[in-house]
Design a protein around this motif. Sequence first.
Motif, PDB file in Angstrom:
ATOM      1  N   GLU A 109     -25.376  32.498  53.575  1.00 49.15           N
ATOM      2  CA  GLU A 109     -25.090  31.158  53.093  1.00 49.15           C
ATOM      3  C   GLU A 109     -23.663  30.817  53.476  1.00 49.15           C
ATOM      4  O   GLU A 109     -22.812  31.685  53.581  1.00 49.15           O
ATOM      5  CB  GLU A 109     -25.232  31.106  51.570  1.00 49.15           C
ATOM      6  CG  GLU A 109     -26.614  31.510  51.084  1.00 49.15           C
ATOM      7  CD  GLU A 109     -26.647  31.769  49.586  1.00 49.15           C
ATOM      8  OE1 GLU A 109     -26.246  30.862  48.822  1.00 49.15           O
ATOM      9  OE2 GLU A 109     -27.066  32.879  49.202  1.00 49.15           O
ATOM     10  N   TYR A 110     -23.427  29.513  53.699  1.00 51.33           N
ATOM     11  CA  TYR A 110     -22.061  29.059  53.947  1.00 51.33           C
ATOM     12  C   TYR A 110     -21.687  28.032  52.896  1.00 51.33           C
ATOM     13  O   TYR A 110     -22.528  27.315  52.372  1.00 51.33           O
ATOM     14  CB  TYR A 110     -21.884  28.503  55.364  1.00 51.33           C
ATOM     15  CG  TYR A 110     -22.669  27.240  55.649  1.00 51.33           C
ATOM     16  CD1 TYR A 110     -22.145  25.986  55.346  1.00 51.33           C
ATOM     17  CD2 TYR A 110     -23.934  27.301  56.223  1.00 51.33           C
ATOM     18  CE1 TYR A 110     -22.855  24.831  55.601  1.00 51.33           C
ATOM     19  CE2 TYR A 110     -24.654  26.150  56.476  1.00 51.33           C
ATOM     20  CZ  TYR A 110     -24.116  24.918  56.174  1.00 51.33           C
ATOM     21  OH  TYR A 110     -24.834  23.773  56.424  1.00 51.33           O
ATOM     22  N   PHE A 111     -20.406  28.003  52.603  1.00 50.37           N
ATOM     23  CA  PHE A 111     -19.862  27.099  51.595  1.00 50.37           C
ATOM     24  C   PHE A 111     -18.608  26.452  52.165  1.00 50.37           C
ATOM     25  O   PHE A 111     -17.647  27.145  52.483  1.00 50.37           O
ATOM     26  CB  PHE A 111     -19.522  27.862  50.306  1.00 50.37           C
ATOM     27  CG  PHE A 111     -20.693  28.617  49.749  1.00 50.37           C
ATOM     28  CD1 PHE A 111     -21.597  27.995  48.905  1.00 50.37           C
ATOM     29  CD2 PHE A 111     -20.899  29.947  50.094  1.00 50.37           C
ATOM     30  CE1 PHE A 111     -22.693  28.695  48.401  1.00 50.37           C
ATOM     31  CE2 PHE A 111     -21.988  30.651  49.596  1.00 50.37           C
ATOM     32  CZ  PHE A 111     -22.886  30.020  48.741  1.00 50.37           C
ATOM     33  N   LEU A 112     -18.654  25.134  52.333  1.00 47.21           N
ATOM     34  CA  LEU A 112     -17.499  24.371  52.799  1.00 47.21           C
ATOM     35  C   LEU A 112     -16.945  23.580  51.632  1.00 47.21           C
ATOM     36  O   LEU A 112     -17.611  22.689  51.105  1.00 47.21           O
ATOM     37  CB  LEU A 112     -17.900  23.380  53.898  1.00 47.21           C
ATOM     38  CG  LEU A 112     -18.054  23.900  55.302  1.00 47.21           C
ATOM     39  CD1 LEU A 112     -18.444  22.758  56.239  1.00 47.21           C
ATOM     40  CD2 LEU A 112     -16.793  24.573  55.789  1.00 47.21           C
ATOM     41  N   LYS A 113     -15.759  23.914  51.215  1.00 48.38           N
ATOM     42  CA  LYS A 113     -15.057  23.182  50.159  1.00 48.38           C
ATOM     43  C   LYS A 113     -14.169  22.170  50.867  1.00 48.38           C
ATOM     44  O   LYS A 113     -13.280  22.549  51.641  1.00 48.38           O
ATOM     45  CB  LYS A 113     -14.242  24.145  49.306  1.00 48.38           C
ATOM     46  CG  LYS A 113     -13.576  23.499  48.135  1.00 48.38           C
ATOM     47  CD  LYS A 113     -13.872  24.303  46.876  1.00 48.38           C
ATOM     48  CE  LYS A 113     -13.256  23.636  45.685  1.00 48.38           C
ATOM     49  NZ  LYS A 113     -14.205  22.888  44.900  1.00 48.38           N
ATOM     50  N   ARG A 114     -14.431  20.866  50.619  1.00 52.15           N
ATOM     51  CA  ARG A 114     -13.736  19.821  51.365  1.00 52.15           C
ATOM     52  C   ARG A 114     -13.370  18.649  50.463  1.00 52.15           C
ATOM     53  O   ARG A 114     -14.113  18.326  49.533  1.00 52.15           O
ATOM     54  CB  ARG A 114     -14.609  19.266  52.494  1.00 52.15           C
ATOM     55  CG  ARG A 114     -15.254  20.313  53.344  1.00 52.15           C
ATOM     56  CD  ARG A 114     -16.067  19.748  54.454  1.00 52.15           C
ATOM     57  NE  ARG A 114     -17.155  18.874  54.007  1.00 52.15           N
ATOM     58  CZ  ARG A 114     -17.939  18.184  54.817  1.00 52.15           C
ATOM     59  NH1 ARG A 114     -17.752  18.255  56.121  1.00 52.15           N
ATOM     60  NH2 ARG A 114     -18.896  17.424  54.362  1.00 52.15           N
ATOM     61  N   ALA A 119     -19.945  20.883  51.451  1.00 49.86           N
ATOM     62  CA  ALA A 119     -21.178  21.058  52.218  1.00 49.86           C
ATOM     63  C   ALA A 119     -21.549  22.538  52.170  1.00 49.86           C
ATOM     64  O   ALA A 119     -20.725  23.397  52.468  1.00 49.86           O
ATOM     65  CB  ALA A 119     -20.985  20.601  53.659  1.00 49.86           C
ATOM     66  N   ASN A 120     -22.774  22.794  51.786  1.00 47.57           N
ATOM     67  CA  ASN A 120     -23.263  24.164  51.678  1.00 47.57           C
ATOM     68  C   ASN A 120     -24.602  24.268  52.387  1.00 47.57           C
ATOM     69  O   ASN A 120     -25.300  23.273  52.548  1.00 47.57           O
ATOM     70  CB  ASN A 120     -23.424  24.568  50.204  1.00 47.57           C
ATOM     71  CG  ASN A 120     -22.150  24.369  49.413  1.00 47.57           C
ATOM     72  OD1 ASN A 120     -21.070  24.691  49.882  1.00 47.57           O
ATOM     73  ND2 ASN A 120     -22.276  23.829  48.219  1.00 47.57           N
ATOM     74  N   GLY A 121     -24.957  25.459  52.796  1.00 51.66           N
ATOM     75  CA  GLY A 121     -26.237  25.642  53.459  1.00 51.66           C
ATOM     76  C   GLY A 121     -26.530  27.104  53.716  1.00 51.66           C
ATOM     77  O   GLY A 121     -25.860  27.997  53.194  1.00 51.66           O
ATOM     78  N   THR A 140     -28.909  29.475  63.734  1.00 53.05           N
ATOM     79  CA  THR A 140     -29.706  28.472  63.057  1.00 53.05           C
ATOM     80  C   THR A 140     -29.029  28.225  61.720  1.00 53.05           C
ATOM     81  O   THR A 140     -28.934  29.117  60.886  1.00 53.05           O
ATOM     82  CB  THR A 140     -31.150  28.963  62.816  1.00 53.05           C
ATOM     83  OG1 THR A 140     -31.758  29.226  64.083  1.00 53.05           O
ATOM     84  CG2 THR A 140     -31.966  27.919  62.084  1.00 53.05           C
ATOM     85  N   SER A 141     -28.518  27.034  61.549  1.00 51.67           N
ATOM     86  CA  SER A 141     -27.806  26.678  60.313  1.00 51.67           C
ATOM     87  C   SER A 141     -28.318  25.347  59.790  1.00 51.67           C
ATOM     88  O   SER A 141     -28.571  24.425  60.568  1.00 51.67           O
ATOM     89  CB  SER A 141     -26.299  26.546  60.562  1.00 51.67           C
ATOM     90  OG  SER A 141     -25.758  27.773  60.990  1.00 51.67           O
ATOM     91  N   CYS A 142     -28.488  25.273  58.490  1.00 54.21           N
ATOM     92  CA  CYS A 142     -28.870  23.995  57.892  1.00 54.21           C
ATOM     93  C   CYS A 142     -28.349  23.931  56.472  1.00 54.21           C
ATOM     94  O   CYS A 142     -27.950  24.882  55.898  1.00 54.21           O
ATOM     95  CB  CYS A 142     -30.366  23.783  57.940  1.00 54.21           C
ATOM     96  SG  CYS A 142     -31.363  25.098  57.263  1.00 54.21           S
TER      97      CYS A 142
END
Length: 142
Positions: A109-114, A119-121, A140-142
């Motif tokens: 999983e990725y977590f973008l704190k902005r 945005a997470n996915g 492959t990322s979503c």
Amino acid sequence: MKNLILLFTLFIASSNFAQTDAEDKAAILKIMKNQEKAWSANDLEGFMQGYWKSDSLKFYGSNGLTKGWQQTLDKYKKGYPTKEHSGTLNFKINDISKISDNSYWVMGEYFLKRSVGDANGIFMIIFKKINGEWKIVADTSC
């Protein structure tokens, strides 16, 4: 005596395999840690150093399939033009599994704190050892 020698040989071989597997996973995790740092500094070229610099690189996301290292970088630059857009990246690795001698998949999983909205996915990436270096060959990322 033959059984003892065979058992010892199998033990050594399995120990070397486990050690290599652990070393491979550690190298892959180091690349991903470097990617977190580069992305969080809005250094998209630095982030892309983890990817195979080839027209055969494949990125599959919500906007479809992108082929090629430069095309993937260009999409990142367009979608994340400033530090406010790239934010701070953190990965959560859920699984790293060997596919073959020179390839692994990584699921996580990725977590973008902005400041422009988080945005997470999820992702699944394929690492392959190319010329002695681990590189992402498919994402492959979503």
